[in-house]
Design a protein around this motif. Structure first.
Motif, short mmCIF file in Angstrom:
data_model
loop_
_atom_site.label_atom_id
_atom_site.label_comp_id
_atom_site.label_asym_id
_atom_site.label_seq_id
_atom_site.Cartn_x
_atom_site.Cartn_y
_atom_site.Cartn_z
N LYS A 169 0.83 -1.22 0.00
CA LYS A 169 0.00 0.00 0.00
C LYS A 169 0.86 1.27 0.00
CE LYS A 169 -3.55 -2.71 0.24
NZ LYS A 169 -4.31 -2.99 -1.00
N VAL A 170 1.71 1.33 -1.00
CA VAL A 170 2.64 2.46 -1.15
C VAL A 170 2.38 3.15 -2.49
CG1 VAL A 170 5.07 3.04 -1.55
CG2 VAL A 170 4.46 1.49 0.31
N TYR A 171 2.40 4.47 -2.48
CA TYR A 171 2.38 5.23 -3.74
C TYR A 171 3.76 5.11 -4.38
CZ TYR A 171 -2.04 7.56 -2.52
OH TYR A 171 -3.35 7.85 -2.21
N GLU A 172 3.83 4.53 -5.57
CA GLU A 172 5.13 4.33 -6.23
C GLU A 172 5.84 5.63 -6.54
OE1 GLU A 172 5.37 1.34 -9.41
OE2 GLU A 172 3.25 0.92 -8.98
N ASP A 173 5.08 6.71 -6.73
CA ASP A 173 5.68 8.00 -7.10
C ASP A 173 5.80 8.95 -5.92
OD1 ASP A 173 2.98 8.42 -6.75
OD2 ASP A 173 2.75 9.71 -8.52
N LYS A 174 5.68 8.41 -4.70
CA LYS A 174 5.81 9.25 -3.51
C LYS A 174 6.68 8.52 -2.47
CE LYS A 174 1.29 11.40 -4.31
NZ LYS A 174 1.82 12.66 -4.85
N ILE A 175 7.89 8.17 -2.90
CA ILE A 175 8.83 7.47 -2.02
C ILE A 175 10.07 8.34 -1.85
CG2 ILE A 175 10.14 5.36 -1.61
CD1 ILE A 175 8.30 3.93 -3.58
N ALA A 176 10.35 8.71 -0.62
CA ALA A 176 11.52 9.53 -0.31
C ALA A 176 12.64 8.65 0.23
CB ALA A 176 11.16 10.59 0.73
N VAL A 177 13.86 9.14 0.14
CA VAL A 177 14.99 8.49 0.76
C VAL A 177 15.60 9.48 1.77
CG1 VAL A 177 16.59 9.21 -1.06
CG2 VAL A 177 17.16 7.25 0.36
N LEU A 178 15.96 8.98 2.94
CA LEU A 178 16.54 9.81 4.00
C LEU A 178 17.85 9.19 4.45
CD1 LEU A 178 16.71 11.82 6.36
CD2 LEU A 178 14.98 10.45 7.56
N GLY A 179 18.95 9.92 4.25
CA GLY A 179 20.25 9.38 4.62
C GLY A 179 21.04 10.30 5.52
N PHE A 180 21.85 9.71 6.39
CA PHE A 180 22.67 10.46 7.34
C PHE A 180 24.15 10.18 7.09
CE2 PHE A 180 18.62 9.50 9.24
CZ PHE A 180 18.25 10.66 9.90
N SER A 181 24.96 11.24 7.06
CA SER A 181 26.42 11.11 6.95
C SER A 181 26.78 10.29 5.71
CB SER A 181 26.98 10.52 8.23
OG SER A 181 28.38 10.66 8.29
N ALA A 182 27.43 9.11 5.88
CA ALA A 182 27.71 8.26 4.73
C ALA A 182 26.41 7.78 4.08
CB ALA A 182 28.57 7.07 5.15
#
Length: 367
Positions: free
Chosen positions: A101-114
């Motif tokens: 149940k995910v919108y394929e065009d509304k996926i974010a990525v969140l990264g820290f440091s490396a």
């Protein structure tokens, strides 16, 4: 809520943890959810638990499906292993979008440091690009990337008009990853018209995670506003992805580019300066350029931005100096051309492919 733990690569100990919230039923207006894929930091030596579950919780509360990728590190960190892990994870999320149940065009990525470096690579060079990227005290400069992953690419050099909207946060006095990394990344985004939001805090430690006392000792020398990045980022994602509406997401308030200069087709959202110097738009722009020549003094008097004497001495160039960075549709409000002429200009532009994008395509770039 359902939790799934998936091994993506047993040899390299790459795993994906999925926190999946219910849809429908008690949430009748929510049939799908936006999602966020979290990439913890750790200098490509390990994946920090402090930047995993503690970060996931606020996004779950905000209604997101949340995924945590523990990518290849330590003896398995040789590039492009981490990027391949990201590609596999994002591909899996999109492949299972209906089930999860995910919108394929509304996926974010969140990264820290490396992990922020990896998120930056995902935003700029991945095949499975995210729809938004959040980078926390991220390593983006080639010289600094080489210190933790010698073969890791320069994120800043990879930014182009296809880069997704970005949210960037860091502390000005970071002693581990110099703030010049974030600033150079922001400059690259600005040069390519990519929408971004930035929060550079006055002082704080590297690796502050959510910034609250569950992950940082209470006496840590840290700007009191640092924890605000979490709620700010959620608000920003709502601007970029849209809010929950009746059975679907509402239209986003924020576009992926600050103007139309980098979009696929020309439009009234392009800057006046870009359009007036664009050969492909020459014939379409002719009516408004002619109007400007005839009514220049009147325009400048109306705006009150430049003295009449300067207009007389410098002519059209003084108008272009203040108009070139504004969108055409704003200039048209001053022009007061007949409505059919204005509509004709905008309609004709909308049929012209942006030559800036066409030039990119001919060199092998993807639209």
């Amino acid at each position: 809520m359902k939790t799934e733990f998936i091994t993506l690569n047993e040899e390299r100990q790459v795993t994906l943890t999925a926190y999946l919230q219910e849809t429908g039923g008690a949430f009748p207006y929510i049939l799908k959810r936006p999602a966020i894929l979290i990439l913890p930091g750790g200098g490509y030596q390990y994946c920090s638990d402090r930047e995993a579950d503690p970060v996931a919780m606020p996004y779950l509360k905000a209604g997101f499906q949340v995924f945590i990728l523990r990518y290849s590190v330590n003896c398995h960190s040789a590039w492009p292993n981490p990027l391949n892990d990201y590609e596999q994870a994002m591909s899996l999320i999109r492949k299972n979008a209906e089930e999860w149940k995910v919108y394929e065009d509304k996926i974010a990525v969140l990264g820290f440091s490396a992990g922020g470096h990896l998120a930056g690579c995902a935003a700029t060079m991945a095949k499975e690009k995210p729809n938004a990227a959040l980078l926390g005290y991220a390593v983006t400069k080639a010289s600094d990337v080489a210190l933790c992953e010698p073969e890791g690419p320069d994120v800043n050099a990879a930014v182009d008009e296809h880069t997704c909207p970005c949210f960037v946060f860091a502390a000005c006095n970071d002693q581990i990853v110099p703030i010049s990394n974030s600033l150079a990344f922001l400059q690259a985004l600005a040069q390519h018209g990519v929408t971004f939001e930035s929060h550079i805090y006055a002082y704080g430690p590297h690796g502050f995670s959510t910034g609250d006392t569950s992950v940082q000792p209470a006496k840590t020398q840290m700007c009191s506003r640092i924890p605000s990045w979490v709620e700010d980022s959620i608000g920003w994602l709502r601007d970029v992805f849209g809010e929950f509406g009746e059975t679907c997401m509402e239209e986003p308030e924020c576009k992926s580019h600050v103007n139309g200069d980098f979009e696929a087709m020309l439009s009234g959202d392009c800057t006046f300066g870009y359009l007036r110097t664009c050969p492909e738009a020459g014939a379409v722009m002719k009516p408004i350029l002619g109007w400007i020549q005839e009514h220049l003094a009147e325009i400048m008097e109306h705006t009150g931005l430049i003295p009449a004497k300067t207009v007389q001495e410098q002519g059209e160039e003084c108008f272009y100096a203040i108009a070139d960075d504004r969108m055409l549709k704003e200039i048209l409000r001053y022009a007061k051309l007949p409505k059919e002429v204005e509509n004709g200009i905008l309609g004709a532009l909308s049929k012209i492919p942006n030559p800036r994008r066409k030039r990119k395509d001919k060199t092998g770039g993807a639209v």
